[in-house]
Design an enzyme around this catalytic site. Structure first.
Site, PDB file in Angstrom:
ATOM      1  N   SER A  60       0.818  -1.216   0.000  1.00 30.28           N
ATOM      2  CA  SER A  60       0.000   0.000   0.000  1.00 30.28           C
ATOM      3  C   SER A  60       0.853   1.268   0.000  1.00 30.28           C
ATOM      4  O   SER A  60       1.636   1.502  -0.903  1.00 30.28           O
ATOM      5  CB  SER A  60      -0.960  -0.031   1.187  1.00 30.28           C
ATOM      6  N   ASP A  89      -2.459   6.564  -3.430  1.00 28.63           N
ATOM      7  CA  ASP A  89      -1.285   5.930  -2.844  1.00 28.63           C
ATOM      8  C   ASP A  89      -0.828   4.794  -3.753  1.00 28.63           C
ATOM      9  O   ASP A  89      -1.365   4.608  -4.848  1.00 28.63           O
ATOM     10  CB  ASP A  89      -1.565   5.455  -1.414  1.00 28.63           C
ATOM     11  N   ASP A 114      -1.080   1.563  -4.016  1.00 24.36           N
ATOM     12  CA  ASP A 114      -1.964   0.535  -4.564  1.00 24.36           C
ATOM     13  C   ASP A 114      -3.343   1.085  -4.902  1.00 24.36           C
ATOM     14  O   ASP A 114      -4.263   0.328  -5.205  1.00 24.36           O
ATOM     15  CB  ASP A 114      -2.073  -0.664  -3.625  1.00 24.36           C
ATOM     16  N   ASP A 127      -5.828   2.493  -3.231  1.00 25.28           N
ATOM     17  CA  ASP A 127      -7.041   2.246  -2.448  1.00 25.28           C
ATOM     18  C   ASP A 127      -7.381   3.450  -1.564  1.00 25.28           C
ATOM     19  O   ASP A 127      -8.345   3.412  -0.809  1.00 25.28           O
ATOM     20  CB  ASP A 127      -6.937   0.966  -1.620  1.00 25.28           C
TER      21      ASP A 127
END
Length: 450
Positions: free
Chosen positions: A101, A245, A247, A249
């Site tokens: 992440s 960010d 990833d 999400d």
């Protein structure tokens, strides 16, 4: 029984250090494959972000799944929410995301979920861990016979399918034509997705931090470092900026003045729009850390508000319990269950853009009606591992009661222990910053006395 390897966000750590090693990843893939195969799973879809370590871990997990007799579909770098969507679209039985992440490039993680986008249940994770322990400690990893080995295929049109899904969320009678948008993809998984979505909907797009090299993901860019986006918005005289960010999400905005619009303000925008459009279902779920200004603004619109524990998984739980659809965190994890089963930065950004266009106002104007209350956050370091004892003490409870009496309806107090350090976090927010500071310092002094 507690889990040994799986945390709230799968398995995560420093690359090259247990458990984020190729040996562990292969055996985890094998153990997961065995458990999933026992429930009828035939194919698992694997996606990843742009960290260089993703290739190593992808190959290792692929080998483990194949050894367990499970087929594998590879989609390459792709946002976490895209993997959740594509697992269902491509009729895979489960999905794997290789990502850490918003963490630096030297970290990585592995997360499994069903083809409906939900994480594996506790029983499945415990079964996987039991087999994994056998493989790690007793070299008990058994390979199926050659004719039963899982086959591997690479899917080349995954990005295009996800782009079309995202565009489908946006109202068909609207266009982004005439808007100039700066997009910061954090050199992460959305670098080839987000800019194209906005362009294909008509926007003029200035794309920054969209050249991943394996080590620059989240490196002073994206949703956790907004300076470069703020500068770019001002330099290009853009209408707004959008940051994700690594990833994709979580999402944050910057208005045309260079001011940050965070997750709490995004929730306000989505709720206000839903109320005006007549599509509001129930209320909004935030967290214990959500700004009181959000709660006050929603109350003024007669929209109920609930607070979940910090963490998007707890927001999802609360949404499912209440039947409500909109929730999220100040950090930019935004959920709208009418459109996605998990936090999706691209989807959330499109819903905000849609709300802005429908309002006829600028982003700055639409968010101006929500007044964020100043927050004072003090971290009190402990000399012993006694946070629970301190928080339960009569002295601390009395200090909180006294502070709440002073603040009345104009503020609130929150004490939380850190999950990673010997700290107690004292948060006070109110309409009066000086009062907040004084009350936070008083409570911190009481905590320090132990």
């Amino acid at each position: 029984m507690s889990r040994k390897y799986f945390g709230t966000d799968g398995v995560r750590g420093r690359v090259g250090t247990f458990p984020i090693t190729p040996d562990f990843a292969m055996k985890l893939g094998w153990a997961a494959g065995k458990v999933l195969a026992s429930t009828g799973t035939q194919e698992v879809l694997i996606g990843k972000d742009t960290r260089s370590s993703g290739y190593m871990l992808e190959s290792a997990i692929e080998a483990g799944l194949s050894a367990a007799g499970v087929n594998v579909a590879l989609i390459g770098p792709m946002p976490t929410p895209a993997v959740a969507y594509l697992a269902s679209t491509f009729r895979a039985d489960a999905g794997v995301v290789i990502s850490a992440s918003h963490n630096p490039f030297y970290d990585n993680g592995i997360k499994f979920f069903s083809n409906s986008g939900t994480k594996l249940n506790d029983q499945q994770e415990l079964e996987i861990e039991a087999l994994l322990d056998q493989a790690l400690n007793h070299n008990a990893m058994e390979c199926v016979s050659s004719e039963l080995l899982g086959k591997v295929r690479r899917i080349t049109d995954a990005a295009g399918r996800y782009i079309e899904f995202c565009k489908g969320v946006f109202a068909k009678d609207l266009t982004l034509a005439g808007l100039k948008i700066v997009v910061d993809s954090a050199n992460g998984a959305a670098y080839h997705i987000a800019p194209n979505v906005y362009r294909e909907l008509g926007a003029e797009v200035i794309s920054i931090n969209d050249k991943p090299n394996g080590t620059n993901i989240n490196d002073h860019c994206g949703a956790t470092h907004l300076d470069s986006l703020q500068t770019a918005v001002m330099v290009h005289e853009a209408d707004l900026g959008i940051a994700m960010d690594g990833d994709a999400d979580r999402v944050m905005f910057v208005d045309h003045n260079g001011h940050v619009v965070d997750g709490d303000q995004i929730l306000y925008i989505l709720a206000k729009s839903a109320k005006q459009q007549g599509t509001m279902t129930g209320g909004v779920v935030g967290t214990l850390m959500s700004n009181l200004g959000l709660e006050i603004a929603l109350k003024e619109m007669d929209i109920p508000f609930k607070r979940a524990k910090v963490g998007d998984r707890y927001v999802v739980e609360q949404l499912k319990q209440t039947g409500w659809r909109i929730g999220g965190e100040g950090s930019g994890h935004i959920l709208h269950l009418d459109h996605a089963s998990t936090g999706d930065a691209v989807v959330a950004s499109l819903l905000v853009l849609q709300a802005v266009l429908q309002s006829g106002q600028s982003l700055a104007e639409i968010v101006s009606c929500m007044k964020k209350l100043p927050q004072v956050l003090l971290n009190v370091r402990l000399t012993a591992n006694n946070a629970d004892e301190i928080l339960a003490s009569a002295a601390v409870k009395q200090a909180v009661i006294e502070a709440e009496a002073v603040l009345a309806e104009n503020g609130r107090v929150l004490l939380r222990k850190s999950g990673t350090e010997p700290l107690i976090r004292v948060m006070v927010e109110s309409t009066d910053p000086e009062m907040s500071q004084a009350q936070a310092e008083h409570i911190a002094k009481v905590v320090t006395s132990f």
